[in-house]
Write a protein that holds these residues in place. Structure first.
Motif, short mmCIF file in Angstrom:
data_model
loop_
_atom_site.label_atom_id
_atom_site.label_comp_id
_atom_site.label_asym_id
_atom_site.label_seq_id
_atom_site.Cartn_x
_atom_site.Cartn_y
_atom_site.Cartn_z
N TYR A 144 0.84 -1.21 0.00
CA TYR A 144 0.00 0.00 0.00
C TYR A 144 0.87 1.26 0.00
O TYR A 144 0.61 2.21 -0.74
N LEU A 145 1.93 1.25 0.84
CA LEU A 145 2.82 2.42 0.91
C LEU A 145 3.44 2.67 -0.46
O LEU A 145 3.51 3.81 -0.95
N LEU A 146 3.88 1.58 -1.11
CA LEU A 146 4.48 1.69 -2.45
C LEU A 146 3.47 2.29 -3.43
O LEU A 146 3.78 3.21 -4.19
N PHE A 147 2.24 1.78 -3.37
CA PHE A 147 1.20 2.24 -4.29
C PHE A 147 0.94 3.74 -4.10
O PHE A 147 0.90 4.51 -5.06
N PHE A 148 0.80 4.18 -2.84
CA PHE A 148 0.50 5.60 -2.59
C PHE A 148 1.70 6.49 -2.94
O PHE A 148 1.53 7.61 -3.42
N THR A 149 2.92 5.98 -2.71
CA THR A 149 4.10 6.77 -3.07
C THR A 149 4.17 6.93 -4.59
O THR A 149 4.51 8.00 -5.11
N ILE A 150 3.84 5.84 -5.33
CA ILE A 150 3.86 5.92 -6.79
C ILE A 150 2.80 6.92 -7.27
O ILE A 150 3.04 7.70 -8.20
N LEU A 151 1.61 6.92 -6.62
CA LEU A 151 0.57 7.88 -7.03
C LEU A 151 1.07 9.32 -6.84
O LEU A 151 0.89 10.17 -7.71
N ALA A 152 1.73 9.59 -5.69
CA ALA A 152 2.25 10.93 -5.43
C ALA A 152 3.33 11.28 -6.45
O ALA A 152 3.39 12.39 -6.99
N HIS A 153 4.18 10.28 -6.76
CA HIS A 153 5.28 10.45 -7.72
C HIS A 153 4.72 10.77 -9.11
O HIS A 153 5.19 11.68 -9.80
N LEU A 154 3.67 10.03 -9.49
CA LEU A 154 3.03 10.27 -10.79
C LEU A 154 2.43 11.68 -10.83
O LEU A 154 2.59 12.42 -11.81
N GLY A 155 1.76 12.06 -9.73
CA GLY A 155 1.17 13.39 -9.64
C GLY A 155 2.24 14.46 -9.79
O GLY A 155 2.07 15.43 -10.54
N ALA A 156 3.38 14.28 -9.09
CA ALA A 156 4.47 15.27 -9.15
C ALA A 156 5.04 15.33 -10.56
O ALA A 156 5.29 16.42 -11.09
N ALA A 157 5.21 14.15 -11.20
CA ALA A 157 5.78 14.12 -12.56
C ALA A 157 4.87 14.89 -13.52
O ALA A 157 5.35 15.68 -14.35
N LEU A 158 3.55 14.69 -13.39
CA LEU A 158 2.62 15.38 -14.29
C LEU A 158 2.53 16.88 -13.98
O LEU A 158 2.36 17.70 -14.88
#
Ligand code: HEM
Ligand code: HEM
Length: 176
Positions: A144-158
């Motif tokens: 879950y932590l990995l999934f939420f970190t990836i979502l934040a990472h994707l948001g930051a990249a966009l």
């Protein structure tokens, strides 16, 4: 020291291929614990793909430590520079920890760590129901932590690509 303007080719190839593999692993993992029908098939994919991610993460970390990354944009607020650094190291830690915990929990549960038919990995922990009881939920919580970190990472990249348009996305998407 002269800092490059982009991540090197190996870093870019590993970033995008591992992004696909890690996202696939999260869905394969979630799928195999809810489906009786596809559980065995998904587990047979989950173990070797997870081990491949572990090996690639080691190569990637070595490459990252040998080659300085491109610098952040000069006008990026310090807090965002810090957040980017912290989240990248958290992603590295999880890329290494998730497969190791998967391997360790099967070892502790005395399950065979099957890579392919007839090819098993050795256990990395002695048989211990107590450790299995700790590592099994840890594998789920860190997923879950990995999934939420990836979502934040994707948001930051966009945000960098579409709002700030400051070249950060291109650092990972393009070469020199
Ligand atoms: C990047 C690597 C990995 C990711 C992202 C990942 C992700 C997941 C996820 C999301 C689940 C479902 C968790 C839950 O619902 O509690 C899961 C379960 C599981 N994972 Fe992984 N995993 C990885 C690596 C591995 C490796 C290398 C192994 C073994 C060699 C492994 C073995 C397992 C097993 C056996 C389960 C299910 C256990 C059960 O149903 O009781 N995983 N994984
Ligand atoms: C979902 C789509 C993804 C997009 C659009 C994306 C985009 C990016 C971009 C633009 C950078 C460069 C940031 C910078 O220069 O500071 C970057 C770096 C990074 N990304 Fe992603 N990423 C994605 C998925 C992932 C995934 C799934 C992971 C790992 C779990 C990941 C791990 C990293 C790491 C560790 C870095 C730091 C650079 C490195 O050492 O490789 N990314 N990403």
């Amino acid at each position: 020291m002269n800092r490059p303007r982009h991540f090197n080719l190996l870093a870019r190839i590993l970033h995008w291929s591992m992004a696909i593999a890690i996202l696939a692993m999260l869905f394969i993992g979630a799928g195999m614990v809810v489906s009786l029908r596809y559980r065995e098939l998904l587990l047979d994919l989950h173990r070797p793909l997870g081990l491949a991610i572990l090996l690639l993460a080691i190569v990637r970390l070595a490459n990252r430590l040998r080659h300085a990354p491109p610098p952040p944009p000069q006008d990026l607020p310090a807090i965002q520079v810090w957040a980017a650094k912290a989240s990248h190291w958290l992603l590295y830690a999880l890329m290494l920890a998730m497969p190791l915990i998967g391997w360790a929990m099967l070892s502790a549960g005395a399950y065979p760590v099957v890579l392919f038919d007839g090819v098993n990995l050795p256990p990395i922990l002695p048989h211990s129901p107590h450790m299995y009881g700790v590592l099994r939920p840890l594998h789920g919580v860190l997923a879950y932590l990995l999934f939420f970190t990836i979502l934040a990472h994707l948001g930051a990249a966009l945000f960098h690509a579409w709002v700030r348009r400051d070249g950060v996305f291109e650092q990972m998407a393009r070469g020199e």
